[in-house]
Design an enzyme around this catalytic site. Structure first.
Site, short mmCIF file in Angstrom:
data_model
loop_
_atom_site.label_atom_id
_atom_site.label_comp_id
_atom_site.label_asym_id
_atom_site.label_seq_id
_atom_site.Cartn_x
_atom_site.Cartn_y
_atom_site.Cartn_z
N GLU A 298 -10.64 11.13 2.14
CA GLU A 298 -10.50 10.65 3.53
C GLU A 298 -10.79 11.77 4.52
O GLU A 298 -10.29 12.90 4.40
CB GLU A 298 -9.07 10.12 3.76
CG GLU A 298 -8.88 9.63 5.19
CD GLU A 298 -7.66 8.75 5.41
OE1 GLU A 298 -6.93 8.48 4.45
OE2 GLU A 298 -7.45 8.36 6.58
N GLU B 188 -1.02 10.16 -2.73
CA GLU B 188 -1.70 11.17 -1.90
C GLU B 188 -1.35 12.56 -2.42
O GLU B 188 -0.22 12.81 -2.83
CB GLU B 188 -1.25 11.05 -0.44
CG GLU B 188 -1.68 9.76 0.22
CD GLU B 188 -1.31 9.70 1.71
OE1 GLU B 188 -0.89 10.73 2.28
OE2 GLU B 188 -1.43 8.60 2.28
#
Ligand code: KIV
EC number: 2.1.2.11
Length: 274
Positions: free
Chosen positions: A187, A120
């Site tokens: 996302e 991430e």
């Protein structure tokens, strides 16, 4: 889509080459039996650190350890032979330095047998992504809503909804793509931002709560099967209600045990015939 024993797995370069082509189908998997069920239908199985929440009952992904990811990654590799298997690097295992990230990513790859890792982050992770990819570790990036940063973000909510934040996420996506990632999860963003990013970068984008404008989609499988709690995020479609089915099966079993109607004669061992 079906895979014979001799068909090789979907490879990282094959996925990379799907940019702008047939949408890439991804789901999370954490165990061997579920991987077996999903494998014929998907291009990529993501062993997400969401397992901390959906399998272990934590309220975030932060307590997930490298050993947990390796054990579940290996289980998914054992249960699949078609899909590319990607394992999340968990919180704290890669942010410190590119060297620490490499050591931990190398463990994941060697001990689980997965084809790639996911990290991430945006600009701040670009150096690490370049370090890993130039040393033989394929990396999937992840921008937009970053569950490992839930405390800094103040919750799980859509991001990039004002122009400055959207520009920052675009810059993050470009940095990770230019650093050598082979694909990028987006996302929790608006469609317009996901579309811009998908046009900006030359690698496939995989959306979760990021609209159909991406090159592929991923869902947390327990969410789409109705196995994870009552709350249903806006971006999840429930394709099955397995939680309800399991509850009903358990209730029927309990009633039959109490009524002594289970086990029946067909479930009992008799004398072995000579
Ligand atoms: O951990 C996970 O399951 C993920 C998906 C939400 C993309 O990162």
């Amino acid at each position: 889509m079906s895979a014979s024993k001799d068909t090789p797995r979907v490879s990282v370069p094959a996925l990379r080459a799907r940019k702008g082509g047939e949408p890439i189908v991804c789901l999370t998997a954490y165990t061997t039996p579920v991987a077996r069920l999903l494998d014929p239908h998907v291009d990529l199985l993501l062993v997400g650190d969401s397992l901390g929440m959906v399998i272990y009952g934590f309220d975030s992904t932060l307590p997930v350890t490298l050993d947990m990811m390796i054990a579940h990654g290996a289980a998914v590799v054992r249960g699949s032979r078609h899909a590319c298997v990607v394992v999340d690097l968990p919180f704290g295992s890669y942010q410190e330095s590119p060297q620490v990230a490499f050591r931990n990513a190398a463990r994941v790859m060697a001990e689980s047998g997965a084809q790639a890792v996911k990290v991430e982050g945006g600009l701040e992770m670009a150096e690490t992504v370049a370090y890993l990819t130039t040393r033989g570790v394929p990396v999937m990036g992840h921008v937009g809503l970053l569950p490992q940063s839930v405390n800094a973000l103040g919750g799980y909510k859509a991001v990039g909804r004002d122009p400055e934040a959207a520009e920052r996420i675009r810059a993050d996506a470009r940095a990770i793509a230019e650093a050598g990632a082979f694909s990028l999860v987006i996302e929790g963003t608006m469609e317009s931002l996901a579309r811009q990013i998908t046009e900006d970068v030359t690698i496939p984008t995989i959306g979760i709560g990021a609209s159909p404008a991406c090159d592929g989609q991923v869902l947390v499988s327990d969410d789409m099967f109705g196995l994870f709690g009552e709350f249903q995020p806006k971006f999840v479609k429930r394709y099955a209600q397995l939680g309800t089915a399991i509850g009903e099966a358990a209730a029927t079993y309990a009633a039959e045990v109490k009524a002594r109607s289970f086990p029946g004669p067909e479930h009992c061992f008799g004398i072995k015939k000579a």
